[in-house]
Motif scaffolding. Structure first.
Motif, PDB file in Angstrom:
ATOM      1  N   SER A 107       0.190   1.590   4.883  1.00  0.00           N
ATOM      2  CA  SER A 107       0.680   2.725   5.662  1.00  0.00           C
ATOM      3  C   SER A 107       2.132   3.109   5.350  1.00  0.00           C
ATOM      4  O   SER A 107       2.559   4.200   5.700  1.00  0.00           O
ATOM      5  N   GLN A 108       2.879   2.210   4.730  1.00  0.00           N
ATOM      6  CA  GLN A 108       4.293   2.465   4.429  1.00  0.00           C
ATOM      7  C   GLN A 108       4.553   2.122   2.963  1.00  0.00           C
ATOM      8  O   GLN A 108       4.956   1.014   2.644  1.00  0.00           O
ATOM      9  N   ILE A 111       7.968   0.396   1.713  1.00  0.00           N
ATOM     10  CA  ILE A 111       8.397  -0.839   2.370  1.00  0.00           C
ATOM     11  C   ILE A 111       7.740  -2.044   1.712  1.00  0.00           C
ATOM     12  O   ILE A 111       6.583  -1.995   1.316  1.00  0.00           O
TER      13      ILE A 111
END
Length: 171
Positions: A107-108, A111
């Protein structure tokens, strides 16, 4: 022994499933263990190994409770929290040597999270002009370093071999 194991979601690499199983087994073995949890923005180069992983303000150290893998999602609890946490991953890199897992959340994309066994941090004491005493303790020697000004005393029991090594290194 393999130094690094990499799993990538959707990879056609023949060992991808085995790599995931190895990482999942390590993740599950962390139950009840202290871990360090560090999160960083991935640099433009995309290489997470270039990041500064030194301790920063929001880094955490806590005991991992009930770590599990279900599908491509890592699950865990923090101590004193009934809430189960999770992250679905797109890539995992496990560093066997340092016992650290690099988690790339689906989702990121910008990161990376590094979860690992805490490193040993040695405390360094500096004594400028200590008083040195060596006494016998059976077949071993007791080395005592005292610094009256700092009110420090360090005692080290040395075998005959360790004492000889110290003498050789100090010559």
């Amino acid at each position: 022994m393999q130094v690094k194991t990499v799993w990538q979601f959707g990879s056609a690499e023949p060992e991808n499933a085995n790599h995931f199983a190895t990482i999942a087994q390590w993740w599950s073995s962390l139950t009840g263990k202290d871990v360090t949890w560090r999160q960083r923005l991935i640099p433009q180069s995309g290489n997470a190994m270039e990041l500064n992983w030194d301790l920063q303000r929001f880094d955490e150290r806590f005991q991992l409770i009930d770590p599990q893998v279900r599908g491509t999602t890592l699950y865990w609890h923090k101590p004193d929290s009934p809430q189960e946490r999770n992250t679905t991953v797109s890539k995992l890199e496990f560093d066997h040597l340092h016992q650290q897992l690099y988690i790339f959340p689906q989702s990121q994309k910008d990161i990376v999270i590094r979860v690992g066994i805490p490193e040993i941090v040695f405390q360094t004491l500096t004594m400028s002009h200590p008083q040195v005493t060596v006494t016998s303790v059976g077949s071993d020697r007791l080395l005592i370093l005292k610094d009256e000004q700092q009110q420090l005393e360090i005692k080290a029991t040395l075998t005959a071999e360790a004492l000889n090594q110290l003498i050789q290194q100090s010559s």
